[in-house]
Design a protein around this motif. Structure first.
Motif, mmCIF file in Angstrom:
data_model
loop_
_atom_site.group_PDB
_atom_site.id
_atom_site.type_symbol
_atom_site.label_atom_id
_atom_site.label_comp_id
_atom_site.label_asym_id
_atom_site.label_seq_id
_atom_site.Cartn_x
_atom_site.Cartn_y
_atom_site.Cartn_z
ATOM 1 N N ILE A 247 6.297 5.120 -8.638
ATOM 2 C CA ILE A 247 5.814 4.657 -10.254
ATOM 3 C C ILE A 247 6.760 5.046 -10.652
ATOM 4 N N ALA A 248 7.603 6.090 -10.394
ATOM 5 C CA ALA A 248 9.209 6.358 -10.612
ATOM 6 C C ALA A 248 10.041 7.377 -9.875
ATOM 7 N N GLN A 249 11.362 7.492 -10.741
ATOM 8 C CA GLN A 249 12.147 8.468 -8.678
ATOM 9 C C GLN A 249 13.180 9.002 -9.935
ATOM 10 N N GLY A 250 13.684 10.697 -10.110
ATOM 11 C CA GLY A 250 14.529 10.642 -10.642
ATOM 12 C C GLY A 250 14.717 12.014 -10.038
ATOM 13 N N VAL A 256 5.074 9.789 -7.039
ATOM 14 C CA VAL A 256 3.257 8.794 -6.064
ATOM 15 C C VAL A 256 2.444 8.844 -7.075
ATOM 16 N N GLN A 257 2.188 7.334 -7.574
ATOM 17 C CA GLN A 257 0.624 7.549 -7.393
ATOM 18 C C GLN A 257 -0.555 7.369 -6.106
ATOM 19 N N VAL A 274 14.045 5.518 -2.592
ATOM 20 C CA VAL A 274 12.740 4.428 -2.883
ATOM 21 C C VAL A 274 13.026 3.421 -4.329
ATOM 22 N N ALA A 275 12.728 2.610 -3.516
ATOM 23 C CA ALA A 275 12.145 1.524 -4.683
ATOM 24 C C ALA A 275 10.330 2.234 -5.605
ATOM 25 N N VAL A 276 11.207 1.357 -6.704
ATOM 26 C CA VAL A 276 9.771 1.936 -7.294
ATOM 27 C C VAL A 276 9.135 0.638 -7.205
ATOM 28 N N GLY A 277 7.440 1.156 -6.844
ATOM 29 C CA GLY A 277 6.308 -0.156 -6.468
ATOM 30 C C GLY A 277 6.022 -0.036 -4.841
ATOM 31 N N SER A 278 7.156 0.505 -4.195
ATOM 32 C CA SER A 278 7.044 0.592 -2.404
ATOM 33 C C SER A 278 5.714 1.450 -2.269
ATOM 34 N N GLU A 279 5.156 0.742 -1.380
ATOM 35 C CA GLU A 279 3.689 1.300 -0.698
ATOM 36 C C GLU A 279 4.396 2.509 -0.140
ATOM 37 N N VAL A 280 3.963 3.730 -0.181
ATOM 38 C CA VAL A 280 4.175 4.825 0.836
ATOM 39 C C VAL A 280 2.820 5.388 1.532
ATOM 40 N N ALA A 281 2.815 6.414 1.819
ATOM 41 C CA ALA A 281 1.870 6.994 2.364
ATOM 42 C C ALA A 281 1.343 8.182 2.592
ATOM 43 N N LEU A 341 -16.515 16.727 -3.645
ATOM 44 C CA LEU A 341 -15.994 18.072 -3.680
ATOM 45 C C LEU A 341 -15.053 17.799 -4.402
ATOM 46 N N THR A 342 -14.152 18.594 -5.021
ATOM 47 C CA THR A 342 -12.658 18.077 -5.752
ATOM 48 C C THR A 342 -11.573 19.340 -5.069
ATOM 49 N N VAL A 343 -11.032 18.501 -4.760
ATOM 50 C CA VAL A 343 -9.766 19.751 -4.287
ATOM 51 C C VAL A 343 -8.439 18.486 -5.087
ATOM 52 N N SER A 344 -7.300 19.561 -4.362
ATOM 53 C CA SER A 344 -5.971 19.620 -4.792
ATOM 54 C C SER A 344 -5.109 19.417 -3.968
ATOM 55 N N ILE A 345 -3.922 19.196 -4.027
ATOM 56 C CA ILE A 345 -2.558 18.954 -3.464
ATOM 57 C C ILE A 345 -1.348 19.425 -3.404
ATOM 58 N N VAL A 346 -0.854 19.799 -2.579
ATOM 59 C CA VAL A 346 0.422 20.728 -2.875
ATOM 60 C C VAL A 346 1.611 19.786 -2.388
ATOM 61 N N ALA A 347 2.562 19.591 -4.095
ATOM 62 C CA ALA A 347 3.540 18.791 -3.755
ATOM 63 C C ALA A 347 4.087 19.430 -2.544
ATOM 64 N N ALA A 348 4.626 20.646 -2.018
ATOM 65 C CA ALA A 348 5.309 21.462 -0.812
ATOM 66 C C ALA A 348 5.091 21.003 -0.071
ATOM 67 N N ARG A 349 3.733 21.101 0.059
ATOM 68 C CA ARG A 349 3.170 20.898 1.733
ATOM 69 C C ARG A 349 2.870 19.613 1.796
ATOM 70 N N THR A 350 3.092 18.629 0.975
ATOM 71 C CA THR A 350 2.937 16.973 1.362
ATOM 72 C C THR A 350 4.431 16.612 2.550
ATOM 73 N N PHE A 351 3.924 15.478 2.830
ATOM 74 C CA PHE A 351 4.698 14.418 3.957
ATOM 75 C C PHE A 351 4.943 13.582 2.754
ATOM 76 N N LEU A 352 5.835 12.603 2.834
ATOM 77 C CA LEU A 352 5.589 11.008 2.311
ATOM 78 C C LEU A 352 6.129 10.241 3.876
ATOM 79 N N PHE A 353 5.652 8.768 3.647
ATOM 80 C CA PHE A 353 6.419 8.023 4.806
ATOM 81 C C PHE A 353 6.069 6.722 3.949
ATOM 82 N N ASP A 354 7.075 6.068 4.395
ATOM 83 C CA ASP A 354 7.625 4.775 4.022
ATOM 84 C C ASP A 354 6.271 3.769 4.527
ATOM 85 N N SER A 355 6.915 2.915 4.644
ATOM 86 C CA SER A 355 5.505 1.601 5.385
ATOM 87 C C SER A 355 5.808 1.532 6.303
#
Length: 361
Positions: A247-250, A256-257, A274-281, A341-355
């Protein structure tokens, strides 16, 4: 020296190419594991190194010598197969010495080598037994001993523990690791079991569909996978993949939403464009989920099953959109069916992959 090199190695069966230009360097004394799903080409690659399969292109060298046209017996290798392949009518001692006797090796030297192998593998009391009188683990030790007596420059293991039960597999992994440290010989080990790869290897080679996807030390692959395939294959339980949309890059990274999670957004420290609107995982390992509010984005999930293993539990759950997740929780004895159950994810320990599955860094 028994360093081994693959230079653009190709294997074809007619018009079908199954190994696509493999390049690999293995240092003298290194323990290397080929790992990947069934049909990825790991056993074919091992058999080409052994000389049991012809190569269709490229070069294989052992100790600095190209061995493309060398017979298996000329390569200084010994191979341990998934099937023990022991002679049923021979004793353990006769099985160990058979190859040396057939090659005309001096009797005194043969006896010395057999005794040394028996001492290393602690099978002295089994020497007069026949294979049918041995357990699966004992047979596998004899098969390994038959390789040791040849004093090869390189050991090749083709899924040697597949026929053993879970407890014995763990025991044999320890014994093979100890054997490597004791002998200091180059070893190449093929398995589809990533736990074996992680616990045994100095270096792991991850294969998929005849291609080498990534090479590195076990924890390097775990902490820094090159793509989604490696990320999902290395680690047990496997990595979770959450669908998302950019949803944004800066300057701070990519925001990521998280799909189907109202208000759940996370900004990852990624410099790739990464283009805004791109599907990622988003890739999150089970052990990297935190308690609600402790990370950068919270997710509320519905628990299906909780496996309690003592000091750790694995929670099998679903997030919005029926997306499955595995979450590791310390002592989650309270987790029950249909509990939220509510859990939290941490940006520094999260990987990002393109489609396409490529890692975005």
């Amino acid at each position: 020296m028994a360093e081994l090199s693959l230079n653009n190695v190709v294997k074809r069966y007619g018009a079908l190419e199954v190994i696509h230009g493999a390049n690999l360097e293995i240092a003298d004394g290194e323990f290397v594991v080929f790992v990947g799903p069934s049909g990825c080409g790991k056993s074919t690659l091992l058999r080409m190194i052994a000389g049991l399969e012809d190569i269709s292109g490229g070069e294989i060298s052992i100790g600095g010598k190209v061995v493309n046209d060398a017979e298996p017996t000329e390569r200084g290798i010994a191979m341990v197969f998934q099937s023990y392949a022991l002679y049923p009518h021979m004793t353990v001692e006769e099985n160990l010495s058979f190859g040396l006797r057939m090659n005309g090796n001096p009797k005194a030297d043969t006896e010395q080598r057999v005794r040394r192998a028996a001492d290393i593998l602690q099978i002295n009391e089994l020497m007069q037994r026949r294979p049918k009188q041995l357990s699966g683990g004992q047979r596998q030790r004899v098969a390994i001993g038959r390789a040791i007596v040849r004093q090869p420059r390189v050991f090749l293991f083709d899924e040697p523990l597949s026929n053993l039960d879970a407890e014995l597999r763990v025991q044999m992994r320890v014994e093979i690791s100890r054997l490597h440290k004791q002998l200091g010989t180059t070893m190449i080990y093929v398995t589809h079991d990533q736990t074996e790869a992680m616990t045994l290897a100095d270096k792991i080679v991850v294969l998929r569909a005849g291609n080498i996807e990534q090479v590195g030390a076990p924890l390097d692959l775990y902490d820094d996978p090159a793509n989604r395939f490696v990320a999902g294959f290395v680690g047990s339980p496997k990595m979770n993949f959450l669908p998302g949309k950019v949803i944004a890059q800066g300057a701070g990274g990519v925001t990521v939403q998280v799909s189907n999670e109202a208000g759940a957004t996370i900004t990852l420290p990624v410099s790739s464009t990464v283009a805004v609107g791109s599907e990622v995982a988003l890739g999150v390992r089970p052990e990297h989920f935190g308690d609600a509010g402790s990370g950068d984005a919270d997710l509320t999930v519905e628990i299906d099953v909780a496996e309690h293993l003592g000091n750790t539990s694995y929670v099998y759950a679903r997030m919005a959109g029926d997306i499955p997740l595995i979450i590791e929780r310390p002592e989650s004895r309270h987790s029950t069916h249909q509990q939220q159950l509510t859990v939290s994810i941490v940006a520094a320990r999260t990987f990002l992959f393109d489609s396409a599955g490529a890692r975005l860094r």
